[in-house]
Design a protein around this motif. Sequence first.
Motif, PDB file in Angstrom:
ATOM      1  N   ASN A  52       0.814  -1.216   0.000  1.00 27.77           N
ATOM      2  CA  ASN A  52       0.000   0.000   0.000  1.00 27.77           C
ATOM      3  C   ASN A  52       0.846   1.264   0.000  1.00 27.77           C
ATOM      4  O   ASN A  52       0.592   2.218   0.735  1.00 27.77           O
ATOM      5  N   CYS A  53       1.873   1.241  -0.850  1.00 30.60           N
ATOM      6  CA  CYS A  53       2.735   2.411  -1.065  1.00 30.60           C
ATOM      7  C   CYS A  53       3.421   2.875   0.221  1.00 30.60           C
ATOM      8  O   CYS A  53       3.478   4.066   0.524  1.00 30.60           O
ATOM      9  N   SER A  54       3.943   1.913   0.968  1.00 29.30           N
ATOM     10  CA  SER A  54       4.672   2.251   2.198  1.00 29.30           C
ATOM     11  C   SER A  54       6.114   1.766   2.148  1.00 29.30           C
ATOM     12  O   SER A  54       6.834   1.876   3.141  1.00 29.30           O
ATOM     13  N   VAL A  55       6.552   1.236   1.010  1.00 27.62           N
ATOM     14  CA  VAL A  55       7.890   0.671   0.861  1.00 27.62           C
ATOM     15  C   VAL A  55       8.599   1.337  -0.308  1.00 27.62           C
ATOM     16  O   VAL A  55       7.984   1.602  -1.345  1.00 27.62           O
ATOM     17  N   ILE A  56       9.884   1.609  -0.145  1.00 28.97           N
ATOM     18  CA  ILE A  56      10.701   2.106  -1.250  1.00 28.97           C
ATOM     19  C   ILE A  56      11.700   1.023  -1.634  1.00 28.97           C
ATOM     20  O   ILE A  56      12.440   0.511  -0.787  1.00 28.97           O
ATOM     21  N   VAL A  57      11.689   0.663  -2.903  1.00 32.63           N
ATOM     22  CA  VAL A  57      12.644  -0.318  -3.431  1.00 32.63           C
ATOM     23  C   VAL A  57      13.917   0.426  -3.800  1.00 32.63           C
ATOM     24  O   VAL A  57      13.882   1.405  -4.552  1.00 32.63           O
ATOM     25  N   SER A  58      15.040   0.001  -3.270  1.00 29.60           N
ATOM     26  CA  SER A  58      16.299   0.681  -3.565  1.00 29.60           C
ATOM     27  C   SER A  58      16.731   0.391  -4.994  1.00 29.60           C
ATOM     28  O   SER A  58      16.437  -0.674  -5.554  1.00 29.60           O
ATOM     29  N   ALA A  59      17.437   1.337  -5.577  1.00 28.63           N
ATOM     30  CA  ALA A  59      17.948   1.141  -6.934  1.00 28.63           C
ATOM     31  C   ALA A  59      18.884  -0.056  -6.988  1.00 28.63           C
ATOM     32  O   ALA A  59      18.870  -0.834  -7.948  1.00 28.63           O
ATOM     33  N   ALA A  60      19.700  -0.237  -5.945  1.00 34.86           N
ATOM     34  CA  ALA A  60      20.649  -1.354  -5.917  1.00 34.86           C
ATOM     35  C   ALA A  60      19.923  -2.692  -5.923  1.00 34.86           C
ATOM     36  O   ALA A  60      20.314  -3.631  -6.641  1.00 34.86           O
ATOM     37  N   ASP A  61      18.847  -2.807  -5.140  1.00 33.68           N
ATOM     38  CA  ASP A  61      18.081  -4.060  -5.106  1.00 33.68           C
ATOM     39  C   ASP A  61      17.397  -4.332  -6.439  1.00 33.68           C
ATOM     40  O   ASP A  61      17.334  -5.468  -6.904  1.00 33.68           O
ATOM     41  N   GLN A  62      16.849  -3.275  -7.066  1.00 33.57           N
ATOM     42  CA  GLN A  62      16.201  -3.463  -8.359  1.00 33.57           C
ATOM     43  C   GLN A  62      17.204  -3.902  -9.428  1.00 33.57           C
ATOM     44  O   GLN A  62      16.925  -4.793 -10.228  1.00 33.57           O
ATOM     45  N   ILE A  63      18.377  -3.302  -9.425  1.00 33.82           N
ATOM     46  CA  ILE A  63      19.415  -3.665 -10.400  1.00 33.82           C
ATOM     47  C   ILE A  63      19.818  -5.118 -10.222  1.00 33.82           C
ATOM     48  O   ILE A  63      19.915  -5.881 -11.194  1.00 33.82           O
ATOM     49  N   GLU A  64      20.050  -5.532  -8.980  1.00 34.37           N
ATOM     50  CA  GLU A  64      20.456  -6.907  -8.741  1.00 34.37           C
ATOM     51  C   GLU A  64      19.343  -7.887  -9.092  1.00 34.37           C
ATOM     52  O   GLU A  64      19.594  -8.951  -9.671  1.00 34.37           O
ATOM     53  N   ALA A  65      18.097  -7.541  -8.760  1.00 33.15           N
ATOM     54  CA  ALA A  65      16.972  -8.415  -9.100  1.00 33.15           C
ATOM     55  C   ALA A  65      16.860  -8.588 -10.612  1.00 33.15           C
ATOM     56  O   ALA A  65      16.625  -9.701 -11.108  1.00 33.15           O
ATOM     57  N   LEU A  66      17.035  -7.502 -11.359  1.00 39.86           N
ATOM     58  CA  LEU A  66      16.971  -7.589 -12.820  1.00 39.86           C
ATOM     59  C   LEU A  66      18.111  -8.440 -13.363  1.00 39.86           C
ATOM     60  O   LEU A  66      17.900  -9.282 -14.252  1.00 39.86           O
ATOM     61  N   GLU A  67      19.312  -8.238 -12.861  1.00 37.33           N
ATOM     62  CA  GLU A  67      20.457  -9.017 -13.339  1.00 37.33           C
ATOM     63  C   GLU A  67      20.236 -10.505 -13.101  1.00 37.33           C
ATOM     64  O   GLU A  67      20.518 -11.341 -13.969  1.00 37.33           O
ATOM     65  N   LEU A  68      19.752 -10.853 -11.929  1.00 35.62           N
ATOM     66  CA  LEU A  68      19.494 -12.263 -11.610  1.00 35.62           C
ATOM     67  C   LEU A  68      18.389 -12.826 -12.490  1.00 35.62           C
ATOM     68  O   LEU A  68      18.500 -13.943 -13.020  1.00 35.62           O
ATOM     69  N   TYR A  69      17.327 -12.063 -12.652  1.00 33.45           N
ATOM     70  CA  TYR A  69      16.195 -12.505 -13.478  1.00 33.45           C
ATOM     71  C   TYR A  69      16.628 -12.720 -14.923  1.00 33.45           C
ATOM     72  O   TYR A  69      16.295 -13.726 -15.550  1.00 33.45           O
ATOM     73  N   TRP A  70      17.386 -11.769 -15.456  1.00 37.81           N
ATOM     74  CA  TRP A  70      17.773 -11.820 -16.866  1.00 37.81           C
ATOM     75  C   TRP A  70      18.760 -12.954 -17.152  1.00 37.81           C
ATOM     76  O   TRP A  70      18.819 -13.470 -18.271  1.00 37.81           O
ATOM     77  N   GLN A  71      19.526 -13.343 -16.132  1.00 37.33           N
ATOM     78  CA  GLN A  71      20.467 -14.455 -16.305  1.00 37.33           C
ATOM     79  C   GLN A  71      19.761 -15.789 -16.531  1.00 37.33           C
ATOM     80  O   GLN A  71      20.360 -16.737 -17.035  1.00 37.33           O
ATOM     81  N   ALA A  72      18.487 -15.855 -16.172  1.00 34.69           N
ATOM     82  CA  ALA A  72      17.776 -17.125 -16.260  1.00 34.69           C
ATOM     83  C   ALA A  72      17.449 -17.511 -17.702  1.00 34.69           C
ATOM     84  O   ALA A  72      17.226 -18.690 -17.992  1.00 34.69           O
ATOM     85  N   PHE A  73      17.455 -16.559 -18.631  1.00 37.00           N
ATOM     86  CA  PHE A  73      16.933 -16.834 -19.972  1.00 37.00           C
ATOM     87  C   PHE A  73      17.950 -17.368 -20.975  1.00 37.00           C
ATOM     88  O   PHE A  73      17.618 -18.269 -21.744  1.00 37.00           O
ATOM     89  N   PRO A  74      19.166 -16.842 -21.042  1.00 36.13           N
ATOM     90  CA  PRO A  74      20.079 -17.357 -22.077  1.00 36.13           C
ATOM     91  C   PRO A  74      20.396 -18.835 -21.875  1.00 36.13           C
ATOM     92  O   PRO A  74      20.491 -19.322 -20.748  1.00 36.13           O
ATOM     93  N   MET A  75      20.546 -19.555 -22.976  1.00 35.02           N
ATOM     94  CA  MET A  75      20.949 -20.949 -22.914  1.00 35.02           C
ATOM     95  C   MET A  75      22.395 -21.043 -22.435  1.00 35.02           C
ATOM     96  O   MET A  75      23.159 -20.081 -22.493  1.00 35.02           O
ATOM     97  N   ASN A  76      22.791 -22.214 -21.987  1.00 35.98           N
ATOM     98  CA  ASN A  76      24.172 -22.402 -21.545  1.00 35.98           C
ATOM     99  C   ASN A  76      25.090 -22.573 -22.748  1.00 35.98           C
ATOM    100  O   ASN A  76      24.668 -22.456 -23.910  1.00 35.98           O
ATOM    101  N   ALA A  77      26.350 -22.870 -22.494  1.00 40.95           N
ATOM    102  CA  ALA A  77      27.350 -22.965 -23.571  1.00 40.95           C
ATOM    103  C   ALA A  77      27.014 -24.046 -24.579  1.00 40.95           C
ATOM    104  O   ALA A  77      27.399 -23.965 -25.756  1.00 40.95           O
ATOM    105  N   GLU A  78      26.280 -25.067 -24.167  1.00 42.84           N
ATOM    106  CA  GLU A  78      25.889 -26.157 -25.076  1.00 42.84           C
ATOM    107  C   GLU A  78      24.567 -25.886 -25.786  1.00 42.84           C
ATOM    108  O   GLU A  78      24.040 -26.749 -26.499  1.00 42.84           O
ATOM    109  N   GLY A  79      24.021 -24.694 -25.583  1.00 42.10           N
ATOM    110  CA  GLY A  79      22.762 -24.367 -26.228  1.00 42.10           C
ATOM    111  C   GLY A  79      21.564 -25.007 -25.561  1.00 42.10           C
ATOM    112  O   GLY A  79      20.511 -25.191 -26.192  1.00 42.10           O
ATOM    113  N   LYS A  80      21.669 -25.322 -24.282  1.00 48.01           N
ATOM    114  CA  LYS A  80      20.581 -25.948 -23.538  1.00 48.01           C
ATOM    115  C   LYS A  80      20.135 -25.027 -22.410  1.00 48.01           C
ATOM    116  O   LYS A  80      20.900 -24.172 -21.950  1.00 48.01           O
ATOM    117  N   PRO A  81      18.892 -25.185 -21.939  1.00 48.88           N
ATOM    118  CA  PRO A  81      18.443 -24.370 -20.804  1.00 48.88           C
ATOM    119  C   PRO A  81      19.301 -24.621 -19.579  1.00 48.88           C
ATOM    120  O   PRO A  81      19.831 -25.720 -19.381  1.00 48.88           O
TER     121      PRO A  81
END
Length: 463
Positions: free
Chosen positions: A338-367
């Motif tokens: 209910n709009c009582s929390v502030i998300v820090s820029a550092a936490d948002q950046i780290e959350a995005l980096e972790l989330y985005w790492q989940a999508f690329p395939m590995n070196a063998e082209g597999k999930p």
Amino acid sequence: MLLRELTIADVSGGSYYLPAQLQVGWASFVILIILPCVLSFNQSQFIMAYENGKKANDENREMSSNYSARLERARLFIRDQLEEIDPKLPLFLRTLKDVGATECWHKHGTFYEHLFHVYRNLKLWDAPDSVARCGLFHSAYSNSYVNLAIFAPDTGRGVVRDLIGSEAEELTHWFCIVPRQQLIFDMILFKYSDEDLLQHLKLLKKGNGKPPVPPEGLVVKNIRTGEDLLVPRNLIAIFFLLTMVDFADQYYGWQDDLFANQDGKFDYSGDQWTSLWPGDGRPGLWVPLISRLGVMLNILLHEEAAYKEQEEREGRVEALKNRLFADIPITAPPILDNCSVIVSAADQIEALELYWQAFPMNAEGKPKSAEILKPLLRKASQKCPFLAEPHLLLTQVLLGEGEYEEAEKEANEGLKLLLEWGTHWDKRMSWEGWISWARVMLLNAKNRTWPRSAWGVTSLGLV
């Protein structure tokens, strides 16, 4: 199975599912994809997202009631039951199409889509009709951010007034003549640190604290005429709400590229205008900004409530009535506690980096393996627990591992957040598409099953 054979009995039993990515027309999309998913939303285990198989206490019952109400409102949009939302809504949308809103480019789609999504979000956040209608026409005369007038300010106001009503049109007019960047950010928000905002909100809740905006409001210049405009505090609060919805719908990774927002502070200090549209599709770093806007909105609403109570107590009711838009009630949205929390820029950046790492395939082209993905996505959710998509990615991983109980919990949390936001963070798929996918995963978690082949996964929604 032919479309004419698909009956209510078929879909209400939850027997058939269609993929959100199926490319069909909007009407067919509602009938074929969304309807099978949402008709079974009535199941109590979905509505009672907080129960986890236990008898709900009073607090959980209240949460469930709020959740159910949001679900009912969302269902009207998902089913395209526009007249039930507002009897005039189909006319509004037809008018926007007739004046070319569907032909205008806007950030990650068309101007029409953006206007409709802003309206939907405001309604899901319990905004009154005048504010929601303003949201639907919020840039109709162009404004300080967008040079995109679909109605001429000098000749079109009467047309818009007759269409959406005097109060909604007057709000739209003010929204289009106020320099919002200066008013909202330079004169108010950027003057306070995260700590200042949270401390101020805490003091106000205790009946203390000095108002950052006086009741009479602040003076800015009309962006067209240069004349002074006195914007009262209650109207500033409405502008904060509209800005939150406006930004949440349209911002994604491309704007981070444009404004060099790698630090996540969104102070518009960069100018990388050659950044190619639409970018790489990654989510944007806009949640800290929305959270700061939300806390300030909360502060303004507390100040307004205290001021009105004082004015009424001291017998100055007429002074209240004379203030512009004084009778329009708005509340803090359900997001971010209910709009009582502030998300820090550092936490948002780290959350995005972790989330985005989940999508690329590995070196063998597999999930990537579940052993890699589970800690990655759990940490992303911990860093920014207010986003639905990390919960939903983790749900799929858990289903693949047969961890159905935790998968059900994550799917419920993701659905709850999608309904609270009324929009989505990862804009590569639509809000409706995310809900459909979450629904498929939730039902599979409850049924303790998940396909073990590529054909099985892609057939989850086929009939």
